[in-house]
Design an enzyme around this catalytic site. Structure first.
Site, PDB file in Angstrom:
ATOM      1  CB  ALA A 222      -0.944  -0.019   1.198  1.00 55.81           C
ATOM      2  CG  HIS A 223      -1.310   4.771   0.871  1.00 57.57           C
ATOM      3  ND1 HIS A 223      -2.648   4.768   0.563  1.00 57.57           N
ATOM      4  CD2 HIS A 223      -1.251   4.710   2.217  1.00 57.57           C
ATOM      5  CE1 HIS A 223      -3.359   4.715   1.670  1.00 57.57           C
ATOM      6  NE2 HIS A 223      -2.530   4.677   2.693  1.00 57.57           N
ATOM      7  N   GLY A 224       2.916   4.503   0.731  1.00 58.76           N
ATOM      8  CA  GLY A 224       3.870   4.948   1.737  1.00 58.76           C
ATOM      9  C   GLY A 224       4.643   3.847   2.430  1.00 58.76           C
TER      10      GLY A 224
END
Length: 298
Positions: A222-224
């Site tokens: 996922a993001h980050g």
């Protein structure tokens, strides 16, 4: 076809017994070795009793701790049989792709493509991407804007790199609205990514896979997220937003890591584990919710 002598000239080994002019035509699992002459395989020490059944005129790679080589016609003694077998496959039996860019690939003119790159059929590379040298992107994979990919990276089929993450906030009416993701994905050198995997861009900053990270099929990152050097993320794993995974760590199949949790260096997250708390360096966790099992060095 290769000759055993050619293998001996290319690898490090402790000893060899047999005919160095033996021709090798096949690569087979140890349990199937009697199905063909002139094959090559390897045997782990724990499976050494299998060697008593081997009658074929083939080459078997074993360690110096193996005690069942008496009946073998040809065997190679090495420090690590599996690693030597991998090296032999890479040098003698792997066909490298010829660098080429498919006519059906769509590459934005603002993106930069390195030397000796393979880009497969129906690949899409959006604007402002950077693709390093000797990198392979296989068929039907999409690389979205601003993604940076290093050298000697292999990306399989049907992947989406740089998609928008699942990040929402309620508006004043209580309805969910998407938070803009204006970051990117950075994949560094010597990373391998399997098939049907999604790696999302960061909301701010970058989602980062450090050098030599290995990602299996059907993984969601996922993001980050940040994955440290030489770590492995295996099939069906779900790594939620803003997770930090250290170096040399192992994320087993079907495990899930809750957002904003840290997994330390040299850690192991067991199969199917649900990580709800930080995982310390050099530890094994497993279960749902995951619990400390033991230190790696115990």
């Amino acid at each position: 076809m290769i000759i055993v002598k050619e293998i001996l000239e290319r690898i490090d080994y402790i000893d060899f017994v047999g005919n160095d002019q033996l021709k090798i035509n096949y690569v087979l699992p140890i349990l199937e070795l009697n199905n063909a002459e002139n094959a090559i395989s390897w045997c782990a020490d724990k499976n050494e009793d299998i060697l008593k059944t081997i009658k074929t005129n083939s080459l078997i790679i074993v360690s110096q701790n193996n005690n069942q080589t008496q009946s073998l016609k040809n065997y190679l003694i090495v420090e690590n049989p599996r690693r030597t077998f991998q090296e032999i496959l890479s040098v003698f039996f792997t066909k490298s792709r010829k660098p080429t860019i498919s006519h059906s690939a769509i590459i934005d003119k603002t993106s930069k493509i390195g030397k000796d790159v393979f880009i497969g059929n129906n690949v899409v590379i959006e604007e402002n991407c950077i693709i390093g040298n000797n990198t392979t992107i296989q068929h039907n994979t999409t690389i979205l804007r601003d993604t940076i990919i290093g050298n000697n990276v292999t990306i399989g089929c049907n992947n989406t790199i740089g998609g928008i993450g699942f990040g929402y906030e309620k508006n004043k009416n209580g309805d969910f609205e998407l938070i803009p993701h204006i970051g990117n994905v950075v994949i560094k050198n010597n990373v391998d990514i399997g098939n049907n995997t999604c790696i999302d861009r960061a909301v701010l900053g970058s989602t980062i896979l450090e050098d030599n990270v290995k990602v299996d099929n059907l993984v969601h990152i996922a993001h980050g997220v940040k994955v440290g050097r030489n770590s492995v993320v295996i099939a069906n794993a779900m790594v939620a937003g803003s997770v930090n995974i250290g170096e040399n760590s192992w994320i087993a199949p079907s495990s899930s890591i809750l957002n904003k949790r840290d997994v330390g260096n040299n850690a192991l997250v067991g199969m199917g584990a649900v990580v709800t708390k930080h995982v310390e360096d050099n530890t094994i966790v497993a279960g749902n919710p995951s619990k400390f099992i033991r230190h790696i060095n115990d």
